[in-house]
Design a protein around this motif. Structure first.
Motif, PDB file in Angstrom:
ATOM      1  N   THR A  53      45.639  34.961  82.487  1.00  0.00           N
ATOM      2  CA  THR A  53      45.133  36.083  81.445  1.00  0.00           C
ATOM      3  C   THR A  53      45.264  35.530  79.865  1.00  0.00           C
ATOM      4  N   LEU A  54      44.653  35.964  78.959  1.00  0.00           N
ATOM      5  CA  LEU A  54      44.842  36.182  77.553  1.00  0.00           C
ATOM      6  C   LEU A  54      45.038  37.304  77.151  1.00  0.00           C
ATOM      7  N   SER A  55      46.040  37.545  76.121  1.00  0.00           N
ATOM      8  CA  SER A  55      46.116  38.937  75.950  1.00  0.00           C
ATOM      9  C   SER A  55      45.362  39.251  74.427  1.00  0.00           C
ATOM     10  N   MET A  56      44.665  40.552  74.627  1.00  0.00           N
ATOM     11  CA  MET A  56      44.051  41.100  73.465  1.00  0.00           C
ATOM     12  C   MET A  56      44.615  41.160  72.269  1.00  0.00           C
ATOM     13  N   SER A  57      46.058  41.118  72.452  1.00  0.00           N
ATOM     14  CA  SER A  57      46.818  41.543  71.121  1.00  0.00           C
ATOM     15  C   SER A  57      46.599  40.357  70.303  1.00  0.00           C
ATOM     16  N   ASP A  58      46.039  39.160  70.833  1.00  0.00           N
ATOM     17  CA  ASP A  58      45.805  37.951  69.703  1.00  0.00           C
ATOM     18  C   ASP A  58      44.959  38.169  68.664  1.00  0.00           C
ATOM     19  N   LEU A  59      44.258  39.472  68.860  1.00  0.00           N
ATOM     20  CA  LEU A  59      43.314  39.820  67.896  1.00  0.00           C
ATOM     21  C   LEU A  59      44.141  40.279  66.336  1.00  0.00           C
ATOM     22  N   LYS A  60      45.150  40.638  66.669  1.00  0.00           N
ATOM     23  CA  LYS A  60      46.162  41.261  65.653  1.00  0.00           C
ATOM     24  C   LYS A  60      46.256  40.213  64.433  1.00  0.00           C
ATOM     25  N   ASP A  61      46.179  38.892  64.773  1.00  0.00           N
ATOM     26  CA  ASP A  61      46.215  38.049  63.598  1.00  0.00           C
ATOM     27  C   ASP A  61      45.231  36.949  63.947  1.00  0.00           C
ATOM     28  N   HIS A  62      44.289  37.329  64.652  1.00  0.00           N
ATOM     29  CA  HIS A  62      42.913  36.662  65.094  1.00  0.00           C
ATOM     30  C   HIS A  62      43.523  35.222  65.130  1.00  0.00           C
ATOM     31  N   PHE A  63      44.359  34.796  66.307  1.00  0.00           N
ATOM     32  CA  PHE A  63      44.677  33.622  66.688  1.00  0.00           C
ATOM     33  C   PHE A  63      45.603  32.704  65.715  1.00  0.00           C
ATOM     34  N   LYS A  64      46.149  33.343  65.087  1.00  0.00           N
ATOM     35  CA  LYS A  64      46.913  32.253  64.170  1.00  0.00           C
ATOM     36  C   LYS A  64      48.100  31.985  64.873  1.00  0.00           C
ATOM     37  N   GLU A  65      48.758  32.863  65.462  1.00  0.00           N
ATOM     38  CA  GLU A  65      49.952  32.431  66.319  1.00  0.00           C
ATOM     39  C   GLU A  65      49.599  31.739  67.734  1.00  0.00           C
ATOM     40  N   HIS A  66      48.705  32.342  68.161  1.00  0.00           N
ATOM     41  CA  HIS A  66      48.335  31.582  69.844  1.00  0.00           C
ATOM     42  C   HIS A  66      46.662  31.176  69.607  1.00  0.00           C
ATOM     43  N   ASN A  67      46.759  29.832  69.191  1.00  0.00           N
ATOM     44  CA  ASN A  67      45.397  29.521  68.795  1.00  0.00           C
ATOM     45  C   ASN A  67      44.746  28.823  69.879  1.00  0.00           C
ATOM     46  N   ILE A  68      43.839  29.486  70.571  1.00  0.00           N
ATOM     47  CA  ILE A  68      43.316  28.810  71.798  1.00  0.00           C
ATOM     48  C   ILE A  68      42.106  27.919  71.742  1.00  0.00           C
ATOM     49  N   SER A  69      41.834  27.690  70.262  1.00  0.00           N
ATOM     50  CA  SER A  69      40.694  26.677  69.955  1.00  0.00           C
ATOM     51  C   SER A  69      41.761  25.399  69.681  1.00  0.00           C
ATOM     52  N   ASN A  70      42.896  25.399  69.955  1.00  0.00           N
ATOM     53  CA  ASN A  70      43.455  24.145  70.119  1.00  0.00           C
ATOM     54  C   ASN A  70      43.208  23.352  71.272  1.00  0.00           C
ATOM     55  N   PRO A  71      42.546  22.106  71.208  1.00  0.00           N
ATOM     56  CA  PRO A  71      42.476  21.269  72.309  1.00  0.00           C
ATOM     57  C   PRO A  71      43.107  21.082  73.410  1.00  0.00           C
ATOM     58  N   ILE A  72      44.470  20.930  72.986  1.00  0.00           N
ATOM     59  CA  ILE A  72      45.432  20.938  74.026  1.00  0.00           C
ATOM     60  C   ILE A  72      45.745  21.997  75.016  1.00  0.00           C
ATOM     61  N   LEU A 116      37.411  43.237  66.470  1.00  0.00           N
ATOM     62  CA  LEU A 116      36.832  42.050  67.351  1.00  0.00           C
ATOM     63  C   LEU A 116      35.626  41.698  66.487  1.00  0.00           C
ATOM     64  N   THR A 117      35.739  40.579  65.798  1.00  0.00           N
ATOM     65  CA  THR A 117      34.575  40.014  65.028  1.00  0.00           C
ATOM     66  C   THR A 117      33.949  38.999  65.742  1.00  0.00           C
ATOM     67  N   SER A 118      32.745  38.739  65.232  1.00  0.00           N
ATOM     68  CA  SER A 118      31.684  37.569  65.589  1.00  0.00           C
ATOM     69  C   SER A 118      32.589  36.252  65.895  1.00  0.00           C
ATOM     70  N   PHE A 119      33.239  35.904  64.941  1.00  0.00           N
ATOM     71  CA  PHE A 119      34.196  34.659  65.135  1.00  0.00           C
ATOM     72  C   PHE A 119      35.162  34.828  66.297  1.00  0.00           C
ATOM     73  N   ASP A 120      35.854  35.856  66.335  1.00  0.00           N
ATOM     74  CA  ASP A 120      36.763  36.287  67.479  1.00  0.00           C
ATOM     75  C   ASP A 120      36.097  36.038  68.859  1.00  0.00           C
ATOM     76  N   TRP A 121      34.734  36.761  69.037  1.00  0.00           N
ATOM     77  CA  TRP A 121      34.376  36.555  70.121  1.00  0.00           C
ATOM     78  C   TRP A 121      33.734  35.192  70.464  1.00  0.00           C
ATOM     79  N   LYS A 122      33.318  34.363  69.390  1.00  0.00           N
ATOM     80  CA  LYS A 122      32.999  32.855  69.835  1.00  0.00           C
ATOM     81  C   LYS A 122      34.273  32.115  70.273  1.00  0.00           C
TER      82      LYS A 122
END
Length: 495
Positions: A53-72, A116-122
């Motif tokens: 799972t991923l937590s929906m609470s990551d939207l609180k800072d829009h992935f600043k702490e848990h950056n799932i866009s990180n290739p790692i 939830l923004t379009s950016f977040d959904w992307k």
């Protein structure tokens, strides 16, 4: 299925597998004889069986702490393909999709937001696609009108999914609705919830390219009669709307509170056995009302309240996780989502994106364990201190272990004893490939884990996961877990 005991006294009366006990003055070992049903499969699980799972609470800072866009992060997740990444949690029932909102404006005002923004959904969709995973998304069931779920906001999300060309999404509706009375939100009855899911199914028919898989109702474990009754009433009312509303019946399971958890609880057979009765409770409701519908565990970990700090991310958590995977498969739960990839003390990746012990255990399971489940005689008897489960081997999409041919068998072994266990398998001939997972210096509270005495680490690439080869029965030292593969078993039901 035969239990032999050659010791004068047995301290563990409920051992589920065949035992021969040999004690010497300086040590004690137990021989466990495993007998399999080789004529018929017990079950077949989903190819996505081990997921996370991923937590929906990551939207609180829009992935600043848990950056799932990180290739790692994507690289570490990709080895679980094919798998599911479920996005949900309590925060899901406060999230509203706004296609016109700007993530950067929201961050600039430094406000906690449930937008939830379009950016977040992307970001969610790009992560799933780059990791080769199926996105399972939990919609807000607190958006209601005249006692019913209002799909207006969800339809905006369906339209966005189609217009941007994202892969079809699997959908849920609300998180743990049986707990709504405790969360100071609008209470939804089982009858209302059934109608809500029927409405979701109907609305999705207008947006087929957004995805047409519906999973629910996302209840908690049946820790008391009220929860079991909620599931019973929900499924009973669901049948009023016809068949096929749900593709799978889903629920969440945690063993204990992370605020009070102890190391001992992670290895207590009575704690581990809780899952057997809870699966049985929900399976009974499914059989009565929606027979043939799969049962999924879409959120689960050792301890609720974010996990147990300095325990859930250590070696000892693997005893509980291995056992949960074994019991779930044996009891026909077809998919299990580990909570969570990045959040909480139960996270699979540390803050610096280093895999924790349970990550490596999950990875080995994905590499070795196939979809076909074998029955271990007496394998679910309560009180077992040696817990063994069996599958035919699988064919992973990304290969980090030797490739095993059809007919090979794998055992997953959980040795909770303070003595070594010799695993005897008279039915399975040929060499044994041992994948023994151990902690640093025997310390079960260690955050380091070793495969056959080699420390497991990710340094931008994965190590090749090599077994130790034996021609005789293998031994699991006290308080360890791992896998044994029998490449030459040539079991017909595994071919």
């Amino acid at each position: 299925w035969l239990i032999k005991n050659m010791a004068t006294k047995v301290h563990h009366q409920m051992v589920a597998l065949s035992l021969l006990i040999f004690c010497a003055p300086s040590c004690c070992s137990v021989t466990v004889e495993v007998k399999l049903n080789t004529s018929k499969l017990l079950n077949t699980v989903n190819e996505h069986f081990v997921s996370f799972t991923l937590s929906m609470s990551d939207l609180k800072d829009h992935f600043k702490e848990h950056n799932i866009s990180n290739p790692i992060v994507s690289q570490l997740a990709h080895v679980f393909s094919p798998g599911v990444v479920r996005v949900g949690g309590t925060f899901a029932d406060s999230v509203v999709f706004n296609p016109n909102a700007s993530r950067y404006q929201l961050l600039k005002v430094e406000q906690t937001t449930n937008t939830l923004t379009s950016f977040d959904w992307k970001v969610f969709n790009d992560f799933a696609e780059s990791s080769g995973l199926q996105l399972l998304f939990d919609l807000n069931n607190q958006l209601r009108y005249e006692g019913q779920w209002d799909p207006t906001n969800a339809e905006l999300l369906f339209e966005e999914t189609i217009s941007k060309g994202y892969n079809p999404v699997w959908w849920q509706l609300g998180n743990e609705p049986n707990l709504y009375p405790e969360h100071n939100v609008t209470v939804v009855t089982p009858e209302q919830l059934a109608g809500d899911y029927a409405r979701l199914r109907a609305v999705l028919q207008k947006y087929p390219r957004a995805g047409n898989v519906v999973i629910g109702p996302e209840l908690t474990r049946p820790y008391d009669k009220r929860v079991a009754t909620f599931m019973e009433d929900f499924l009973g009312n669901l049948t009023k709307y016809g068949q096929g509303i749900l593709n799978a019946v889903s629920w969440h399971h945690y063993y204990f509170s992370g605020k009070t958890a102890t190391v001992a609880e992670f290895m207590d057979p009575t704690v581990l056995d809780q899952l057997i009765q809870q699966i049985s409770t929900y399976q009974s409701s499914v059989t009565r009302h929606v027979p043939g519908t799969p049962l999924w565990l879409t959120e689960t970990a050792s301890a609720y309240d974010g996990g147990a700090p300095k325990i859930s991310d250590t070696y000892v958590a693997g005893f509980l996780w291995a056992d949960e995977l074994g019991i779930a498969a044996a009891m026909k739960v077809e998919l299990v989502c580990k909570q969570a990839l990045l959040a909480g003390a139960y996270r699979l990746l540390s803050l610096d994106l280093k895999p924790v012990p349970v990550y490596w255990l999950s990875l080995l399971h994905k590499q070795l364990v196939g979809e076909k489940v074998l029955a271990v005689e007496n394998g679910l008897v309560p009180g077992r201190t040696t817990r063994i489960y069996s599958h035919c081997t699988g064919t992973p999409k990304i290969k980090l272990t030797p490739v095993y041919q059809p007919g090979a068998v794998v055992l997953m072994v959980d040795n909770l004893r303070n003595e070594s266990v010799i695993v005897s398998t008279p039915q399975l001939q040929g060499v044994r490939h041992l994948y023994l997972l151990t902690p640093s210096n025997g310390n079960i509270s260690s955050t380091d884990i070793y495969l056959n005495e080699v420390k497991l680490e990710f340094d931008g690439k994965f190590p090749h996961l090599e077994p130790k080869v034996f021609t005789t029965d293998v031994t699991f030292p006290q308080n360890t877990y791992g896998f044994v593969v029998y490449p030459e078993a040539k079991l017909k039901i595994c071919m």
